[in-house]
Design an enzyme around this catalytic site. Structure first.
Site, PDB file in Angstrom:
ATOM      1  N   HIS A   1       1.883  -5.243   2.224  1.00  0.00           N
ATOM      2  CA  HIS A   1       2.548  -6.432   1.695  1.00  0.00           C
ATOM      3  C   HIS A   1       3.854  -6.623   2.443  1.00  0.00           C
ATOM      4  O   HIS A   1       4.526  -5.659   2.797  1.00  0.00           O
ATOM      5  CB  HIS A   1       2.852  -6.270   0.191  1.00  0.00           C
ATOM      6  CG  HIS A   1       3.133  -7.563  -0.490  1.00  0.00           C
ATOM      7  ND1 HIS A   1       4.380  -8.132  -0.469  1.00  0.00           N
ATOM      8  CD2 HIS A   1       2.335  -8.398  -1.181  1.00  0.00           C
ATOM      9  CE1 HIS A   1       4.338  -9.282  -1.147  1.00  0.00           C
ATOM     10  NE2 HIS A   1       3.124  -9.473  -1.582  1.00  0.00           N
TER      11      HIS A   1
ATOM     12  N   ASP B   1      -4.503  -8.450  -4.336  1.00  0.00           N
ATOM     13  CA  ASP B   1      -5.878  -8.852  -3.982  1.00  0.00           C
ATOM     14  C   ASP B   1      -6.868  -7.706  -3.958  1.00  0.00           C
ATOM     15  O   ASP B   1      -8.073  -7.930  -3.826  1.00  0.00           O
ATOM     16  CB  ASP B   1      -5.856  -9.524  -2.601  1.00  0.00           C
ATOM     17  CG  ASP B   1      -5.079 -10.829  -2.642  1.00  0.00           C
ATOM     18  OD1 ASP B   1      -4.165 -11.011  -1.827  1.00  0.00           O
ATOM     19  OD2 ASP B   1      -5.373 -11.645  -3.537  1.00  0.00           O
TER      20      ASP B   1
HETATM   21  C1  SDX Z   1      -0.774 -11.926  -0.675  1.00  0.00           C
HETATM   22  O1  SDX Z   1       3.978 -12.716   0.300  1.00  0.00           O
HETATM   23  C2  SDX Z   1       3.412 -12.663  -0.834  1.00  0.00           C
HETATM   24  O2  SDX Z   1       4.071 -12.549  -1.868  1.00  0.00           O
HETATM   25  C3  SDX Z   1       1.907 -12.822  -0.824  1.00  0.00           C
HETATM   26  C4  SDX Z   1       1.187 -12.546  -2.127  1.00  0.00           C
HETATM   27  C5  SDX Z   1       1.494 -13.617  -3.158  1.00  0.00           C
HETATM   28  O3  SDX Z   1       1.379 -13.301  -4.366  1.00  0.00           O
HETATM   29  O4  SDX Z   1       1.766 -14.758  -2.783  1.00  0.00           O
HETATM   30  O5  SDX Z   1       1.571 -11.284  -2.637  1.00  0.00           O
HETATM   31  C6  SDX Z   1      -0.333 -12.563  -1.938  1.00  0.00           C
HETATM   32  O6  SDX Z   1      -0.902 -12.611   0.303  1.00  0.00           O
HETATM   33  C7  SDX Z   1      -0.966 -10.431  -0.635  1.00  0.00           C
HETATM   34  C8  SDX Z   1      -1.347  -9.903   0.797  1.00  0.00           C
HETATM   35  C9  SDX Z   1      -2.851 -10.124   1.007  1.00  0.00           C
HETATM   36  N1  SDX Z   1      -3.217  -9.796   2.391  1.00  0.00           N
HETATM   37  C10 SDX Z   1      -3.933  -8.687   2.675  1.00  0.00           C
HETATM   38  O7  SDX Z   1      -4.252  -7.837   1.868  1.00  0.00           O
HETATM   39  C11 SDX Z   1      -4.323  -8.591   4.163  1.00  0.00           C
HETATM   40  C12 SDX Z   1      -4.105  -7.154   4.646  1.00  0.00           C
HETATM   41  N2  SDX Z   1      -2.655  -6.917   4.743  1.00  0.00           N
HETATM   42  C13 SDX Z   1      -2.024  -7.120   6.012  1.00  0.00           C
HETATM   43  O8  SDX Z   1      -2.602  -8.024   6.877  1.00  0.00           O
HETATM   44  C14 SDX Z   1      -0.498  -7.094   5.940  1.00  0.00           C
HETATM   45  O9  SDX Z   1      -0.161  -6.009   5.191  1.00  0.00           O
HETATM   46  C15 SDX Z   1       0.224  -8.315   5.401  1.00  0.00           C
HETATM   47  C16 SDX Z   1      -0.178  -9.562   6.098  1.00  0.00           C
HETATM   48  C17 SDX Z   1      -0.007  -8.465   3.939  1.00  0.00           C
HETATM   49  C18 SDX Z   1       1.735  -8.074   5.611  1.00  0.00           C
HETATM   50  O10 SDX Z   1       1.927  -8.063   6.999  1.00  0.00           O
HETATM   51  P1  SDX Z   1       3.412  -7.839   7.622  1.00  0.00           P
HETATM   52  O11 SDX Z   1       4.439  -7.781   6.562  1.00  0.00           O
HETATM   53  O12 SDX Z   1       3.574  -8.839   8.726  1.00  0.00           O
HETATM   54  O13 SDX Z   1       3.330  -6.373   8.187  1.00  0.00           O
HETATM   55  P2  SDX Z   1       2.701  -5.979   9.574  1.00  0.00           P
HETATM   56  O14 SDX Z   1       1.415  -6.718   9.810  1.00  0.00           O
HETATM   57  O15 SDX Z   1       3.774  -6.069  10.604  1.00  0.00           O
HETATM   58  O16 SDX Z   1       2.313  -4.446   9.297  1.00  0.00           O
HETATM   59  C19 SDX Z   1       3.248  -3.391   9.488  1.00  0.00           C
HETATM   60  C20 SDX Z   1       2.421  -2.212  10.002  1.00  0.00           C
HETATM   61  C21 SDX Z   1       1.613  -2.550  11.279  1.00  0.00           C
HETATM   62  O17 SDX Z   1       1.403  -1.322  11.973  1.00  0.00           O
HETATM   63  P3  SDX Z   1       2.448  -0.922  13.191  1.00  0.00           P
HETATM   64  O18 SDX Z   1       2.452  -2.099  14.150  1.00  0.00           O
HETATM   65  O19 SDX Z   1       3.771  -0.675  12.521  1.00  0.00           O
HETATM   66  O20 SDX Z   1       1.805   0.331  13.776  1.00  0.00           O
HETATM   67  O21 SDX Z   1       1.429  -1.850   9.005  1.00  0.00           O
HETATM   68  C22 SDX Z   1       0.129  -2.046   9.566  1.00  0.00           C
HETATM   69  C23 SDX Z   1       0.289  -3.002  10.746  1.00  0.00           C
HETATM   70  O22 SDX Z   1      -0.770  -2.796  11.690  1.00  0.00           O
HETATM   71  N3  SDX Z   1      -0.672  -2.672   8.486  1.00  0.00           N
HETATM   72  C24 SDX Z   1      -1.926  -2.333   8.206  1.00  0.00           C
HETATM   73  C25 SDX Z   1      -2.277  -3.134   7.104  1.00  0.00           C
HETATM   74  N4  SDX Z   1      -1.245  -3.927   6.765  1.00  0.00           N
HETATM   75  C26 SDX Z   1      -0.252  -3.630   7.636  1.00  0.00           C
HETATM   76  N5  SDX Z   1      -2.787  -1.425   8.784  1.00  0.00           N
HETATM   77  C27 SDX Z   1      -4.020  -1.354   8.217  1.00  0.00           C
HETATM   78  N6  SDX Z   1      -4.437  -2.109   7.154  1.00  0.00           N
HETATM   79  C28 SDX Z   1      -3.591  -2.994   6.575  1.00  0.00           C
HETATM   80  N7  SDX Z   1      -3.983  -3.735   5.530  1.00  0.00           N
END
Ligand code: SDX
Length: 428
Positions: A307, A364
């Protein structure tokens, strides 16, 4: 004495005001930054940028805290109803009993949609995604209520548009579902409460009110409350920025629905179930899929995990996980993907990759399992997220208008070609 921040650039130092919120969050006010320094800030994804000052929702990502207008989400989910929470988010306080009765009565007067709206439904290909339909149908409401296009409505006119949208959304959502089955639609029955009416239009019979299990109605209230707002997330920010151009509420919410559709945002609840089903079909080896999620060369991500703000448990995920157990037990459903979800959560929370990045289950991760237990198909899950999020989007839009915020128009840093002369075609 108010706090100041100092910044020095190009050999000059400047002081900038610091704003402190009611929960002691601090922001450096850069609204005059370009005037005094000539520079702008750069923050892709706005990870460090506050877009507004808001009194609607507070969340503390480090502590896993979520409050709607100061009330803890745990108390609202257990004790409130969805329409009461909608009133709280939009108007700022819990309604007195007669105010809530009046609010319900006003909404029940607007649950029908214009019969001509059916022509839109008939125009969609039978397997078109419900989110694309929902975004189109909500935007189309402006065609039937041209008075809603007035950028400066009276408070009464603005509230009427808000009532209409709150009232018609369940009808539109249930009719999208019915149309997907080739079933005749079920018209709203205003003697039923908001959520029961929605469940009856979705799962009821044409002739009488199906006996919807009260445990199912209560679970739906809880799910909708948990999704009702989440401060400046991607879709709420979309609603605010579209509304800041004086676009009408229907157009602004339609844009928010499109933003929510993305699998990185609200579309994750559909992606989670598809992921869990794939893992189940693949033999349920959670260790293999955890390894894939960590492998930078592998595009697979553990959907429903991570998140932007929560670096601790998403409080909503905890409540939904418990509700999952309760609803499946009550309905006597044994869903194998719930066990896979729990195994993935347990494995991830012990894995250094997830621990180091503070990746926890978000709203989710478990919600789709309940939606499925309640009888909804996977491609309706994000539409249900939108149904819950509607009052939050409305509250955010209303606050942006009330604050008379300027049209949203970020700056950029240009990195393309510098000035060059045109070369005629015969000279290239
Ligand atoms: C919602 O913002 C809100 O409030 C949203 C929400 C709402 O109520 O409105 O809460 C609803 O959208 C919840 C999120 C739903 N999405 C998912 O579950 C999709 C999977 N999650 C990711 O794609 C990610 O965690 C995000 C999009 C939610 C957040 O992405 P960020 O903040 O841009 O973080 P990032 O992608 O830069 O990740 C940081 C690190 C990275 O690794 P490094 O580059 O540091 O090595 O964490 C890793 C990412 O690769 N990472 C994951 C991961 N999520 C982040 N690795 C594996 N699986 C994951 N799910």
């Amino acid at each position: 004495m108010s706090e100041k921040a100092s910044i020095s650039i190009n050999g000059k130092s400047h002081e900038l005001p610091v704003i402190t919120g009611t929960e002691n969050e601090q922001a450096i006010d850069i609204s005059k930054l370009r005037d005094v320094t000539g520079a702008v800030t750069l923050d892709p994804g706005f990870k460090n940028t506050g877009a507004t000052q808001s009194a609607i929702t507070f969340l503390d990502g480090e502590k896993g805290v979520l409050h709607y207008r100061g009330y803890p989400i745990e108390q609202l989910a257990e004790q409130s109803t969805f329409l009461e929470v909608a009133y709280l988010l939009i108007y700022g306080d819990l309604p007195a009993p007669d105010t809530l009765t009046d609010f319900r009565a006003k909404i029940s007067r607007h649950t029908l949609i214009h019969e001509d709206m059916k022509k839109f439904f008939d125009g969609f290909p039978s397997k078109s995604h419900p989110m694309g339909q929902l975004s189109c149908l909500v935007g189309a409401l402006s065609a039937f209520y041209p008075e809603s296009l007035d950028p400066n409505p009276s408070e009464e006119e603005e509230n009427l548009t808000i009532m209409k949208l709150l009232a018609k959304m369940p009808t539109i959502v249930s009719w999208i579902y019915k149309k997907s089955l080739g079933h005749p639609v079920i018209y709203p029955r205003n003697e039923l409460n908001y959520v029961h009416n929605f469940m009856n239009m979705t799962f009821g019979q044409i002739t009488e009110d199906t006996k919807i299990d009260p445990a199912v109605v209560r679970a739906m209230h809880k799910l909708l409350i948990l999704h009702a707002d989440h401060e400046q997330n991607c879709s709420a920010s979309t609603v605010r920025i579209v509304g800041s151009s004086n676009a009408n509420l229907y157009a602004s919410i339609s844009a928010g629905i499109s933003a929510l559709w993305g699998p990185l945002h609200g579309g994750a609840n559909q992606a989670v179930i598809e992921m869990l089903e794939n893992i189940r079909k693949d033999g349920g080896n959670s260790a293999k899929w955890i390894a894939k999620a960590k492998d930078k060369k592998d595009p697979f991500r553990l959907m429903g995990f991570g998140h932007r703000v929560y670096k601790n448990f998403d409080p909503r995920a905890k409540i939904i996980k418990q509700a999952c157990d309760d609803v499946l037990e009550k309905l006597g459903i044994d869903d194998p993907v719930l066990d896979i979800a729990k195994e993935l959560e347990e494995a991830a929370l012990k894995d250094q990759y997830f621990v180091d990045r503070k990746l926890y289950p978000n709203v989710d991760f478990y919600s789709g399992i309940i939606y499925r237990a309640l009888g909804f198909p996977t491609d309706m899950f994000t539409v249900l997220f939108a149904l819950g999020r509607l009052p939050g989007w409305i509250a955010q839009w209303k606050e942006m208008k009330a604050n008379k915020e300027p049209i949203g128009r970020p700056r950029q840093i240009y990195t393309g070609s510098t000035r060059r002369d045109y070369i005629p075609l015969d000279k290239r």
